[in-house]
Write a protein that holds these residues in place. Structure first.
Motif, PDB file in Angstrom:
ATOM      1  N   THR A 106      60.659 -41.118 -14.807  1.00 46.39           N
ATOM      2  CA  THR A 106      59.539 -40.969 -13.923  1.00 46.39           C
ATOM      3  C   THR A 106      59.282 -42.075 -13.154  1.00 46.39           C
ATOM      4  OG1 THR A 106      57.962 -40.741 -15.873  1.00 46.39           O
ATOM      5  CG2 THR A 106      56.708 -41.798 -14.322  1.00 46.39           C
ATOM      6  N   VAL A 107      58.834 -41.670 -11.895  1.00 42.50           N
ATOM      7  CA  VAL A 107      58.362 -42.503 -10.382  1.00 42.50           C
ATOM      8  C   VAL A 107      56.432 -42.300 -10.439  1.00 42.50           C
ATOM      9  CG1 VAL A 107      58.883 -42.622  -8.108  1.00 42.50           C
ATOM     10  CG2 VAL A 107      60.391 -41.231 -10.115  1.00 42.50           C
ATOM     11  N   LYS A 108      56.967 -43.675 -10.566  1.00 42.79           N
ATOM     12  CA  LYS A 108      55.109 -44.225 -10.014  1.00 42.79           C
ATOM     13  C   LYS A 108      55.042 -44.765  -8.861  1.00 42.79           C
ATOM     14  CE  LYS A 108      51.257 -46.236 -12.615  1.00 42.79           C
ATOM     15  NZ  LYS A 108      50.745 -44.790 -13.621  1.00 42.79           N
ATOM     16  N   PRO A 109      54.312 -44.251  -8.436  1.00 36.24           N
ATOM     17  CA  PRO A 109      53.369 -44.850  -6.794  1.00 36.24           C
ATOM     18  C   PRO A 109      52.880 -46.424  -7.167  1.00 36.24           C
ATOM     19  CG  PRO A 109      52.152 -43.111  -7.112  1.00 36.24           C
ATOM     20  CD  PRO A 109      53.393 -43.098  -8.084  1.00 36.24           C
ATOM     21  N   TYR A 110      53.417 -47.006  -6.280  1.00 36.33           N
ATOM     22  CA  TYR A 110      52.462 -48.897  -6.697  1.00 36.33           C
ATOM     23  C   TYR A 110      51.173 -48.291  -5.095  1.00 36.33           C
ATOM     24  CZ  TYR A 110      55.917 -51.492  -8.115  1.00 36.33           C
ATOM     25  OH  TYR A 110      57.091 -51.858  -9.086  1.00 36.33           O
ATOM     26  N   ASP A 111      51.149 -48.346  -4.402  1.00 32.49           N
ATOM     27  CA  ASP A 111      49.418 -48.554  -3.355  1.00 32.49           C
ATOM     28  C   ASP A 111      49.783 -47.288  -2.146  1.00 32.49           C
ATOM     29  OD1 ASP A 111      51.154 -48.942  -1.842  1.00 32.49           O
ATOM     30  OD2 ASP A 111      50.743 -50.688  -1.377  1.00 32.49           O
ATOM     31  N   LYS A 112      51.081 -46.739  -1.965  1.00 27.50           N
ATOM     32  CA  LYS A 112      50.820 -45.146  -1.373  1.00 27.50           C
ATOM     33  C   LYS A 112      51.606 -43.769  -1.982  1.00 27.50           C
ATOM     34  CE  LYS A 112      54.755 -47.096   1.338  1.00 27.50           C
ATOM     35  NZ  LYS A 112      55.707 -47.150   2.365  1.00 27.50           N
ATOM     36  N   LYS A 121      61.881 -37.135  -0.024  1.00 31.85           N
ATOM     37  CA  LYS A 121      63.193 -37.759  -0.855  1.00 31.85           C
ATOM     38  C   LYS A 121      63.148 -36.477  -1.068  1.00 31.85           C
ATOM     39  CE  LYS A 121      61.744 -42.888   0.160  1.00 31.85           C
ATOM     40  NZ  LYS A 121      61.316 -44.070  -0.459  1.00 31.85           N
ATOM     41  N   LEU A 122      62.399 -36.165  -1.861  1.00 30.69           N
ATOM     42  CA  LEU A 122      62.657 -34.726  -3.056  1.00 30.69           C
ATOM     43  C   LEU A 122      63.801 -34.351  -2.585  1.00 30.69           C
ATOM     44  CD1 LEU A 122      59.238 -33.704  -4.442  1.00 30.69           C
ATOM     45  CD2 LEU A 122      60.583 -35.516  -5.390  1.00 30.69           C
ATOM     46  N   ASN A 123      64.022 -34.411  -1.045  1.00 31.29           N
ATOM     47  CA  ASN A 123      64.829 -33.235  -0.499  1.00 31.29           C
ATOM     48  C   ASN A 123      66.543 -33.992  -1.343  1.00 31.29           C
ATOM     49  OD1 ASN A 123      63.867 -31.288   0.219  1.00 31.29           O
ATOM     50  ND2 ASN A 123      62.682 -32.633   1.818  1.00 31.29           N
ATOM     51  N   ASN A 124      66.991 -34.569  -1.283  1.00 28.20           N
ATOM     52  CA  ASN A 124      68.068 -35.754  -1.712  1.00 28.20           C
ATOM     53  C   ASN A 124      68.890 -35.411  -2.430  1.00 28.20           C
ATOM     54  OD1 ASN A 124      69.538 -38.006  -2.894  1.00 28.20           O
ATOM     55  ND2 ASN A 124      68.422 -39.084  -0.708  1.00 28.20           N
ATOM     56  N   ASN A 125      70.032 -34.996  -1.935  1.00 28.24           N
ATOM     57  CA  ASN A 125      71.029 -34.446  -2.276  1.00 28.24           C
ATOM     58  C   ASN A 125      71.572 -34.392  -4.062  1.00 28.24           C
ATOM     59  OD1 ASN A 125      71.166 -32.121  -0.236  1.00 28.24           O
ATOM     60  ND2 ASN A 125      72.684 -33.251   0.729  1.00 28.24           N
ATOM     61  N   ASN A 126      71.578 -35.978  -3.571  1.00 29.86           N
ATOM     62  CA  ASN A 126      72.161 -37.036  -5.135  1.00 29.86           C
ATOM     63  C   ASN A 126      71.169 -36.441  -5.979  1.00 29.86           C
ATOM     64  OD1 ASN A 126      74.440 -37.490  -3.977  1.00 29.86           O
ATOM     65  ND2 ASN A 126      73.330 -39.964  -3.383  1.00 29.86           N
ATOM     66  N   ASN A 156      69.386 -45.238 -12.057  1.00 26.70           N
ATOM     67  CA  ASN A 156      69.859 -46.677 -10.926  1.00 26.70           C
ATOM     68  C   ASN A 156      69.916 -45.880  -9.458  1.00 26.70           C
ATOM     69  OD1 ASN A 156      69.834 -48.433 -12.734  1.00 26.70           O
ATOM     70  ND2 ASN A 156      72.118 -48.240 -13.397  1.00 26.70           N
ATOM     71  N   LEU A 157      70.025 -44.354  -9.764  1.00 27.55           N
ATOM     72  CA  LEU A 157      70.799 -43.645  -8.611  1.00 27.55           C
ATOM     73  C   LEU A 157      69.126 -43.155  -8.412  1.00 27.55           C
ATOM     74  CD1 LEU A 157      72.432 -41.325  -6.931  1.00 27.55           C
ATOM     75  CD2 LEU A 157      71.910 -40.169  -8.583  1.00 27.55           C
ATOM     76  N   VAL A 158      68.047 -42.684  -9.133  1.00 28.92           N
ATOM     77  CA  VAL A 158      66.415 -42.836  -8.358  1.00 28.92           C
ATOM     78  C   VAL A 158      65.959 -44.038  -8.346  1.00 28.92           C
ATOM     79  CG1 VAL A 158      64.822 -41.713  -9.028  1.00 28.92           C
ATOM     80  CG2 VAL A 158      66.729 -40.461 -10.218  1.00 28.92           C
ATOM     81  N   GLN A 159      66.456 -45.164  -8.743  1.00 27.11           N
ATOM     82  CA  GLN A 159      65.550 -46.177  -7.839  1.00 27.11           C
ATOM     83  C   GLN A 159      66.302 -46.545  -7.106  1.00 27.11           C
ATOM     84  OE1 GLN A 159      62.913 -49.016 -10.029  1.00 27.11           O
ATOM     85  NE2 GLN A 159      63.023 -48.611  -7.618  1.00 27.11           N
ATOM     86  N   LYS A 160      67.152 -46.184  -6.088  1.00 26.51           N
ATOM     87  CA  LYS A 160      67.842 -46.276  -4.779  1.00 26.51           C
ATOM     88  C   LYS A 160      66.982 -45.210  -4.266  1.00 26.51           C
ATOM     89  CE  LYS A 160      72.228 -47.795  -6.432  1.00 26.51           C
ATOM     90  NZ  LYS A 160      73.992 -47.707  -6.663  1.00 26.51           N
ATOM     91  N   ILE A 161      67.084 -44.164  -4.877  1.00 26.89           N
ATOM     92  CA  ILE A 161      66.047 -42.998  -3.756  1.00 26.89           C
ATOM     93  C   ILE A 161      64.907 -43.682  -3.819  1.00 26.89           C
ATOM     94  CG2 ILE A 161      65.974 -40.496  -3.409  1.00 26.89           C
ATOM     95  CD1 ILE A 161      68.512 -40.380  -4.965  1.00 26.89           C
ATOM     96  N   PHE A 162      64.139 -43.561  -4.583  1.00 26.82           N
ATOM     97  CA  PHE A 162      62.462 -44.011  -4.386  1.00 26.82           C
ATOM     98  C   PHE A 162      62.498 -45.388  -4.631  1.00 26.82           C
ATOM     99  CE2 PHE A 162      63.123 -39.766  -6.495  1.00 26.82           C
ATOM    100  CZ  PHE A 162      61.948 -38.851  -5.124  1.00 26.82           C
ATOM    101  N   ASP A 163      63.313 -46.238  -3.710  1.00 22.05           N
ATOM    102  CA  ASP A 163      63.055 -47.991  -4.027  1.00 22.05           C
ATOM    103  C   ASP A 163      61.927 -48.499  -4.044  1.00 22.05           C
ATOM    104  OD1 ASP A 163      63.410 -46.821  -1.283  1.00 22.05           O
ATOM    105  OD2 ASP A 163      63.736 -48.193  -0.092  1.00 22.05           O
TER     106      ASP A 163
END
Length: 410
Positions: free
Chosen positions: A67-73, A79-84, A236-243
């Motif tokens: 799960t990717v949770k936004p902070y303030d924006k 980023k959804l089009n990232n090949n990885n 970890n891979l997802v965290q790098k994409i959604f940093d």
């Protein structure tokens, strides 16, 4: 290397004679003890492995893998089009959640509402299992999908109307009042985990945002992986994409549970290994008595030129053969019992009218079992190693016998 003479003497000593009755009893108890210890250890490890796997499958089947949770924006859609990301994921959907109170006549209960878009609701794994009842694509405005446990506890069925109250307030002339809406139950799901089925419900994402006063930027991103088991590397891979967002996985949400299961499994392995150790010490007793009974034979062997190292090999082999054969028999017994453990549970439950492995406690309808070859190999190595250790002392004791004194007192 072991010579033919050493093999012949070893197998000759293994054959119990009438006067060696007590020795035969000790050997049998050693064999049975080691076999039962190995079998019990395999069964317990198999059941615990099966329980962990079943629990993981049910948790993973109900929750988002990452799960990717936004902070303030709002989450950047580019980023959804990232090949990885495309490489590791099956589905990527938006969601949100909030806590509400459900009303049914004189009954009220707190639940967690999860919101999904109507066209993405059918992508959830829980919706596509055979236990799901209702329309998979119908999660329109004011539609509600509840768990079967909640439907039983509140006496609800598909088509019933139910009232929900949100903590989000509505300003009136008398002050702030909580929002209340009426929803129609359009489907009932079954995750296999009573805790989930009793406390979580699904509604339309737009309806949820209106009900709780959320904004579009508050939406979470749920990522469903192709291989959810290797979660850490993919997280970890997802965290790098959604940093710039907070990223967590199903393993993070249930880390305390699986840590407790791991500790319990390790402790059970240590405790049950004591059964094998205690049984293996019978080998010391048996070999010590065998050395005493074979004093004359050992003296004769030495007098005809058999070396001390050959005597050590003979008695060492006897102990190892007993331990190894007991271990192999225990593995066969344990694996067989692990395969049919559910049949055995059903037999005991019906024969003695007792409830073994109750579903309401363990969340599972049957006793799981997963035979892990690496666990069996580890158990076998430990058992044979213990046998080798306990066989050393009697073997060296036999080699130290003085043939002259031994023949003198015979």
């Amino acid at each position: 290397m072991i010579s033919i003479l050493e093999k012949e003497i070893t197998f000759r000593f293994l054959k119990a004679r009438k006067k060696d009755g007590f020795l035969n009893v000790i050997s049998i108890f050693s064999f049975i003890g080691i076999s039962l210890g190995v079998a019990v250890l395999i069964v317990v490890m198999s059941v615990m492995n099966g329980f962990r796997t079943e629990l993981i499958n049910k948790i993973v089947g109900f929750n988002a893998h990452i799960t990717v949770k936004p902070y303030d924006k709002i989450i950047d859609q580019n980023k959804l089009n990232n090949n990885n990301l495309k490489l590791i994921s099956n589905n990527i959907i938006y969601s949100n959640s909030g806590e509400a109170i459900i009303f049914k006549k004189d009954t009220s209960k707190g639940i967690v509402l999860r919101g999904y878009k109507s066209n993405e609701f059918s992508m959830l794994q829980i919706i596509n299992n055979k236990e799901f009842k209702g329309n998979k694509s119908n999660l329109q405005k004011n539609s509600l999908s509840i768990g079967n446990e909640l439907s039983f506890s509140l006496g609800l069925k598909i088509g019933d109307e139910i009232s929900l109250m949100s903590p989000s307030g509505v300003e009136t002339i008398i002050g702030s009042m909580p929002k209340q809406k009426t929803f129609i139950i359009t489907s009932i799901f079954n995750s296999g985990l009573a805790d989930f089925d009793n406390n979580i419900a699904f509604i339309n994402l737009n309806t949820l945002e209106e009900f709780f006063g959320y904004e579009t930027k508050d939406r979470n991103l749920e990522i469903y992986l192709k291989n959810p088991s290797s979660i850490e590397l993919q997280k970890n891979l997802v965290q790098k994409i959604f940093d710039e967002e907070f990223v967590y996985s199903w393993a993070d949400m249930n880390s305390s549970l699986f840590s407790a299961l791991k500790v319990e499994r390790n402790v059970m392995f240590i405790i049950l290994s004591l059964i094998i150790i205690v049984a293996a010490f019978n080998i010391i007793s048996g070999l010590t008595i065998l050395v005493k009974n074979k004093t004359r034979d050992i003296a004769i062997l030495k007098s005809i030129g058999v070396l001390n190292k050959s005597i050590v090999k003979i008695f060492f082999l006897i102990g190892v053969i007993i331990g190894t054969s007991a271990t192999i028999f225990g593995i066969i017994l344990g694996v067989t019992f692990s395969i049919y453990v559910e049949n055995f549970r059903q037999f005991l439950s019906s024969a003695f009218n007792i409830s073994l492995f109750p579903e309401e406690i363990y969340f599972l309808s049957k006793m799981p079992s997963e035979i892990n070859p690496s666990s069996i190999l580890l158990i076998a190595i430990c058992s044979i190693f213990i046998t080798i250790i306990v066989s050393i002392f009697p073997a060296f004791k036999a080699a130290k016998l003085d043939p002259i004194k031994s023949l003198k007192y015979e």
